[in-house]
Design a protein around this motif. Structure first.
Motif, short mmCIF file in Angstrom:
data_model
loop_
_atom_site.label_atom_id
_atom_site.label_comp_id
_atom_site.label_asym_id
_atom_site.label_seq_id
_atom_site.Cartn_x
_atom_site.Cartn_y
_atom_site.Cartn_z
N ARG A 110 4.13 2.59 -39.74
CA ARG A 110 4.40 1.86 -40.98
C ARG A 110 5.78 1.20 -41.02
NH1 ARG A 110 7.34 5.10 -44.60
NH2 ARG A 110 7.76 7.19 -43.84
N MET A 111 6.52 1.21 -39.91
CA MET A 111 7.83 0.57 -39.84
C MET A 111 7.93 -0.23 -38.55
SD MET A 111 10.41 3.63 -40.96
CE MET A 111 10.08 4.72 -42.33
N PHE A 112 8.81 -1.21 -38.54
CA PHE A 112 9.07 -1.99 -37.33
C PHE A 112 10.48 -2.57 -37.44
CE2 PHE A 112 7.37 -4.91 -40.42
CZ PHE A 112 8.11 -6.06 -40.26
N ALA A 113 11.03 -2.96 -36.28
CA ALA A 113 12.38 -3.49 -36.22
C ALA A 113 12.40 -4.68 -35.27
CB ALA A 113 13.37 -2.42 -35.74
N ILE A 114 13.31 -5.63 -35.54
CA ILE A 114 13.47 -6.82 -34.70
C ILE A 114 14.95 -7.07 -34.48
CG2 ILE A 114 11.31 -7.91 -35.46
CD1 ILE A 114 12.98 -9.66 -37.34
N TRP A 115 15.27 -7.68 -33.33
CA TRP A 115 16.65 -8.09 -33.05
C TRP A 115 16.97 -9.38 -33.78
CZ3 TRP A 115 19.56 -4.56 -31.04
CH2 TRP A 115 19.10 -3.69 -30.07
N ARG A 116 18.22 -9.51 -34.20
CA ARG A 116 18.71 -10.76 -34.77
C ARG A 116 19.88 -11.32 -33.98
NH1 ARG A 116 17.85 -12.20 -39.96
NH2 ARG A 116 18.98 -14.05 -39.26
N VAL A 117 20.14 -10.75 -32.81
CA VAL A 117 21.22 -11.23 -31.94
C VAL A 117 20.62 -11.50 -30.56
CG1 VAL A 117 23.12 -10.10 -33.13
CG2 VAL A 117 21.86 -8.86 -31.39
N ASP A 118 21.31 -12.36 -29.80
CA ASP A 118 20.86 -12.70 -28.46
C ASP A 118 21.24 -11.59 -27.49
OD1 ASP A 118 19.99 -15.17 -29.45
OD2 ASP A 118 21.98 -16.04 -29.18
N ALA A 119 20.56 -11.56 -26.37
CA ALA A 119 20.91 -10.64 -25.29
C ALA A 119 22.28 -11.02 -24.73
CB ALA A 119 19.85 -10.70 -24.20
N PRO A 120 22.99 -10.11 -24.08
CA PRO A 120 24.32 -10.44 -23.53
C PRO A 120 24.26 -11.68 -22.63
CG PRO A 120 23.94 -8.09 -23.42
CD PRO A 120 22.65 -8.69 -23.87
N TRP A 121 25.10 -12.67 -22.95
CA TRP A 121 25.07 -13.94 -22.22
C TRP A 121 26.46 -14.42 -21.80
CZ3 TRP A 121 27.94 -17.83 -24.36
CH2 TRP A 121 28.27 -17.69 -25.70
N GLN A 122 27.52 -13.97 -22.48
CA GLN A 122 28.87 -14.44 -22.15
C GLN A 122 29.47 -13.58 -21.05
OE1 GLN A 122 31.77 -14.20 -25.29
NE2 GLN A 122 33.17 -15.63 -24.28
N PRO A 123 29.84 -14.15 -19.91
CA PRO A 123 30.39 -13.34 -18.82
C PRO A 123 31.84 -12.93 -19.09
CG PRO A 123 30.35 -15.64 -18.18
CD PRO A 123 29.69 -15.56 -19.53
N VAL A 124 32.18 -11.72 -18.71
CA VAL A 124 33.55 -11.20 -18.80
C VAL A 124 33.99 -10.86 -17.38
CG1 VAL A 124 35.03 -9.40 -19.73
CG2 VAL A 124 33.17 -10.31 -21.12
N THR A 125 35.06 -11.50 -16.93
CA THR A 125 35.54 -11.29 -15.56
C THR A 125 36.59 -10.19 -15.52
OG1 THR A 125 37.20 -13.02 -15.84
CG2 THR A 125 35.07 -13.67 -14.94
N LYS A 126 36.80 -9.64 -14.33
CA LYS A 126 37.77 -8.57 -14.16
C LYS A 126 38.23 -8.54 -12.71
CE LYS A 126 38.35 -3.57 -14.77
NZ LYS A 126 37.68 -2.30 -15.16
N ILE A 127 39.55 -8.38 -12.52
CA ILE A 127 40.12 -8.24 -11.19
C ILE A 127 40.20 -6.76 -10.84
CG2 ILE A 127 42.16 -8.67 -9.76
CD1 ILE A 127 42.68 -11.16 -11.36
N GLY A 128 39.85 -6.41 -9.64
CA GLY A 128 39.83 -5.02 -9.23
C GLY A 128 41.21 -4.37 -9.34
#
Length: 235
Positions: A110-128
């Motif tokens: 009797r319940m359901f849920a939906i996303w209202r945001v996009d999947a992760p798309w912005q890349p975050v870089t990092k130096i070792g």
């Protein structure tokens, strides 16, 4: 009728009426249809690029988290959801936390849920760690989804009351990397009405917008362009 008989009659009447309860009728949920997949969908950790496309790197673009959300700031289902109260970024770990928590708490019949945001798309870089400075931009470490103030993160609907889902929606909102709250359609309408009332009936002329526009106290020396645009409302 003498006094004793009158007291007995009143005592019987009070006893009979003291147990009466008047409850409002329950809400009608006949118009709500439960989808085939009521739980939140699985979110990919990395966006899917074509085989001949190399994943691109991107700047920080902090403007994607600043200011108010102007599009996805209302409930499409007109029931319940989680709203962001500040800007931030959602990682794949946060998506998994919300998906697993919703899957355990809701009743899929009797319940359901939906996303209202996009999947992760912005890349975050990092130096070792331990590498020397320079050498160009680092490699992509993970992907995020930028969120603005007022964005609806997810929605929950079905044949249920707000008091039934409020507790676990609040728990999920507290686990996000920015301030968030559980909301319903009535809460959003009341919030909008209160803001409109305060703006129309404000008797203090020294608002933040007036102070900034007139450079009160020389505030132009330390304000940023975003402060001029949003009047310190969205930090």
């Amino acid at each position: 009728m003498n006094t004793n008989n009158l007291l007995k009659t009143l005592r019987i009447f009070i006893t009979q009426t003291s147990g009466f309860k008047h409850f409002p009728p329950p809400k009608n949920f006949d118009h709500i249809e439960i989808p085939e997949r009521p739980k939140l969908k699985f979110i990919d950790k990395v966006p899917q690029y074509p085989a001949n496309v190399r994943p691109i790197k991107m700047q920080k673009k902090l403007r994607l988290m600043r200011g108010p959300e102007l599009v996805h700031n209302t409930l499409q289902l007109k029931q319940y959801g989680i709203m962001a109260l500040g800007g931030g970024r959602l990682k794949i770990e946060h998506f998994d936390v919300m998906r697993l928590a919703i899957g355990k708490k809701i009743d899929p019949t009797r319940m359901f849920a939906i996303w209202r945001v996009d999947a992760p798309w912005q890349p975050v870089t990092k130096i070792g760690q331990g590498q020397r400075m320079g050498g160009g931009k680092g490699g992509i470490d993970h992907y995020v989804t930028p969120i603005k103030t007022g964005r609806i993160i997810l929605e929950l609907g079905g044949r249920c009351e707000y008091e039934e889902v409020k507790s676990f929606l609040h728990d999920i909102a507290m686990k996000l990397p920015f301030k968030a709250m559980a909301v319903s359609q009535e809460i959003l309408e009341k919030k909008a009405a209160d803001e409109k009332y305060e703006e129309e009936n404000n008797q203090n002329p020294y608002t933040m917008k007036y102070l900034i526009q007139n450079n009160m106290g020389g505030c132009h020396r330390w304000l940023s362009p975003y402060d001029f645009k949003y009047c310190l409302k969205y930090v």
